[in-house]
Design an enzyme around this catalytic site. Structure first.
Site, PDB file in Angstrom:
ATOM      1  N   SER A 241      48.942  31.758  20.085  1.00  0.00           N
ATOM      2  CA  SER A 241      50.153  32.585  20.087  1.00  0.00           C
ATOM      3  C   SER A 241      50.837  32.452  21.445  1.00  0.00           C
ATOM      4  CB  SER A 241      49.806  34.042  19.789  1.00  0.00           C
ATOM      5  OG  SER A 241      50.995  34.776  19.589  1.00  0.00           O
ATOM      6  N   GLU A 242      52.166  32.311  21.429  1.00  0.00           N
ATOM      7  CA  GLU A 242      52.907  31.954  22.645  1.00  0.00           C
ATOM      8  C   GLU A 242      52.720  32.923  23.801  1.00  0.00           C
ATOM      9  OE1 GLU A 242      54.068  31.929  19.373  1.00  0.00           O
ATOM     10  OE2 GLU A 242      56.234  31.811  19.637  1.00  0.00           O
ATOM     11  N   ASN A 243      52.505  34.205  23.501  1.00  0.00           N
ATOM     12  CA  ASN A 243      52.387  35.141  24.617  1.00  0.00           C
ATOM     13  C   ASN A 243      51.153  34.877  25.463  1.00  0.00           C
ATOM     14  OD1 ASN A 243      51.001  36.054  22.286  1.00  0.00           O
ATOM     15  ND2 ASN A 243      50.920  38.144  23.088  1.00  0.00           N
TER      16      ASN A 243
ATOM     17  N   SER B  58      50.559  29.454  28.597  1.00  0.00           N
ATOM     18  CA  SER B  58      50.645  29.256  27.162  1.00  0.00           C
ATOM     19  C   SER B  58      51.677  28.177  26.830  1.00  0.00           C
ATOM     20  CB  SER B  58      51.028  30.570  26.484  1.00  0.00           C
ATOM     21  OG  SER B  58      51.155  30.390  25.097  1.00  0.00           O
TER      22      SER B  58
END
Lengths: 225, 226, 226, 225
Positions: free
Chosen positions: D49-51, D91
């Site tokens: 997940s990008e976060n 990330s």
């Protein structure tokens, strides 16, 4: 008059007195790391090491030695409480990003405009070694140099212009030598402290650039260390 | 099932060949992949470009690589042997059988990070006004002269960590990490020697390098001299 | 003695003024400095540039800033309100009282990292071929077209963490970290609200942000709606 | 002939079948996150997940909910064993650096050369929202799109050229719709699977670019999900 030049430990003691409470400081190899031993009591000075440590403590005793815990000079170190560890790229982000208050570095030569040469003395048959010096010279808020005032053959190291390859241009703010404490200002070298028994003329004669003397120029203390 | 464990050094170094670029982790004796370095001369690796903070570590542990002139180019922030005499890599530099891209350590570290992060190039003020950035593109930002530095990537990274799990997740002790995370990300095939491959998987707070950056892990003892 | 603790929100936000740039940490509700955001309209902050992954969070908690048109420019990867109706910041975008630098989230994050790391600019392939990088300098590296992105820095960063110590060292829970470490490094004055200021100092493995990047810490409760 | 278009869950099921053991996968908002529910058993697929999470687990149950543990879509999540957490810049270094095997994204339009438009549908009075899509589209080794084959008013979404602003040019490798599985190749759109009861001519009529049909084109399964 006669004078006794400061020892390496005495130069380190003097430089350490200028480290203020709360400062984040990177100490270069050689004389600078000795400053860790002379931090004035009651001041919290956080030592940073390029490989990725903030909060370097004393060199490890044989009982404390951990071969996976070193500083940039490959010394086995300890950590102070509150110390943190991070990657080398994060460490240089900290350095280059302007988060180090002071770096104390060794020097071969410093010019009157603040140019620093401290990485390549053209040793025949030896390869180059830059390490973190160029990043520290560019990134730290203040670059202070510790070195002998003269080479072994008596040549000056404070010069109008460096002979050796530069580490960084116009970066040095203060130089601690065995004879004096000299600031680099817009008007060139300004002597803040001069060794007891050494005349201004003698100091100038040992220096390769014009010296000014601060109005409040005082005697350089010679501590018993 | 994801399982990056390999059982032998041969398996760990499989695929190393001619003309490759290899990165080496390690700084100040911590995180140096000594076992893997020692095995390098026994592989077909040749005409190599090495990327290592200091050339000396590799010379110490893979001396034959230099004797046999199998290293053609080095990128490093230090290329000086201990003592007054020349090391064999310094002789190679002198006779031109090895070339050197000497880099300020921060630019060295950032170029590797960029390589793993998909950033092809960046500007930095470090090195401006010195011979090490001569010939590189200069440009002023916010009144400060900077120089363009390009990313470093590799075919292989060899490094050491303390613990790993079968996903390739890594845990570093002390300052073992140094260039490791960035080098792991910058190479096509990252091989990590570790003191211990744990049963199960590492707990989240202990994971310093996500396994996605690691291809092979091998459990090997600390090879430093006592 | 290093002591970055402050006792009041007034002290925490002292120095905020006209024409300043403020970064805001937080993503998906984690790490959002809600208490500090709520106090912003009561400060002299005006003619602001805000740097926040999403404009909406600030609009939710510091609505008056937008009502009073005190935000002149935003840098964000998202500037859309929930639902079909326009939010007040979207009305400001429409009537030109606020301008927007909309950025791909990865470029947004990297520009902030660069700001704290002394990297003035870097090249990235992200955004090429889209309107968001129109007018930016393009250049090919290794056969791939890239675009030059410049660093972001700020006068203040406001963010939230779980724990802090008097050195300013920070510990994040879960995904609270997101942009925090990089924003802390990219601002002149980083102010962090935390659930707990610990007695003594945080242990090394718990330190996610070294205190050197933090100027002020204040203990404030979780202000999210139950 | 008659046919029944796939539901959102059925499209997600179909896309999930192509996620192989060991893959690192980023799921976009909307339909893509539903794929997490349909990963074939026995395959270890790591969700990013990008976060700043690698190893996203199922959405948290009310008992598991932790408001400091979210994915990029602000869902409260859990972590699988072996999951790691890192900063958003790290990330996106992972994403941009080519370390994600597959990203599944929603789409407004896909062009026959692989151009993707999925971020800005020119909604009047609404601000733009890019999020991580542009980085994922540029950085992931494979970009696969999930979307309805047609808009609500029946217009095609598979086109010769996108009408909306691009997310990234020439990035899409496969499209899953409610009617077909379509690959993007050097020769344009190639249908791999087509819904039972839907003729090739009908599919072509609902598509804004020329379709080829793979020699081994099969019937798109309609799972009971």
């Amino acid at each position: 008059m006669s004078y006794k030049a400061l020892s390496r430990n005495q130069i380190a003691w003097r430089a350490a007195q200028d480290l203020e409470d709360g400062m984040v400081v990177n100490l270069g190899l050689g004389m600078p790391v000795l400053c860790a031993n002379y931090r004035p009591e009651g001041r919290e000075v956080l030592l940073q090491s390029e490989n990725g440590v903030l909060g370097v403590g004393p060199v490890a005793t044989p009982e404390q030695e951990d071969r996976d815990l070193t500083d940039a000079g490959s010394q086995l170190i300890t950590l102070i409480p509150g110390a943190s560890i991070f990657s080398s790229s994060d460490s240089f982000a900290m350095i280059r990003g302007g988060h180090i208050d002071v770096t104390l570095l060794g020097g071969f030569e410093v010019a009157a405009n603040g140019d620093l040469a401290n990485w390549d003395a053209d040793m025949p048959g030896k390869g180059p070694l830059i390490g973190g010096a160029m990043d520290l010279a560019v990134g730290a808020k203040e670059v202070r140099i510790m070195m002998q005032h003269n080479t072994r053959d008596g040549s000056p190291r404070l010069l109008e212009k460096c002979n050796y390859k530069l580490t960084a241009p116009a970066c040095v703010t203060r130089v601690y030598t065995d004879l004096a404490v000299v600031d680099v200002t817009a008007d060139g070298f300004v002597v803040r402290e001069i060794l007891d028994g050494l005349s201004r003329e003698e100091l100038q004669a040992k220096t390769g650039a014009k010296l000014s003397f601060a109005p409040d120029c005082v005697v350089l203390k010679t501590p018993a260390v | 099932m994801i399982d990056k464990r390999v059982a032998s050094i041969d398996e760990a170094l499989a695929g190393l060949g001619d003309g490759m670029t290899i990165m080496f982790g390690g700084f100040g004796g911590a995180g140096v992949p000594i076992n893997l370095m020692r095995a390098l001369p026994g592989t077909p690796a040749n005409n190599l470009t090495i990327i290592s903070n200091s050339v000396r570590f590799l010379e110490d542990y893979a001396h034959a690589l230099f004797v046999e002139k199998r290293v053609k180019h080095a990128v490093a922030s230090a290329a000086r042997s201990r003592g007054a005499a020349s090391g064999i890599s310094e002789l190679q530099l002198a006779d031109g059988t090895m070339t050197l891209d000497i880099a300020p350590q921060g630019s060295f570290a950032e170029r590797i990070r960029a390589g793993g992060a998909g950033i092809p190039a960046f500007y930095t003020p470090t090195g401006v006004g010195t011979p090490v950035v001569e010939g590189k593109e200069h440009r002023e930002f916010n009144g400060r002269m900077c120089v363009l530095e390009t990313a470093l990537t590799a075919d292989f990274t060899l490094m050491r960590a303390d613990k790993a799990d079968r996903y390739g997740n890594l845990y570093f002790r002390g300052t073992q990490g140094n260039f490791g995370r960035d080098m792991a990300a910058a190479a096509k095939c990252t091989v990590v020697e570790v003191r211990e491959i744990v049963d199960g998987l590492l707990p989240q707070p202990e994971i310093h390098v996500p396994g996605v950056f690691v291809k092979r892990i091998i459990q090997l003892p600390d090879a430093r001299d006592a």
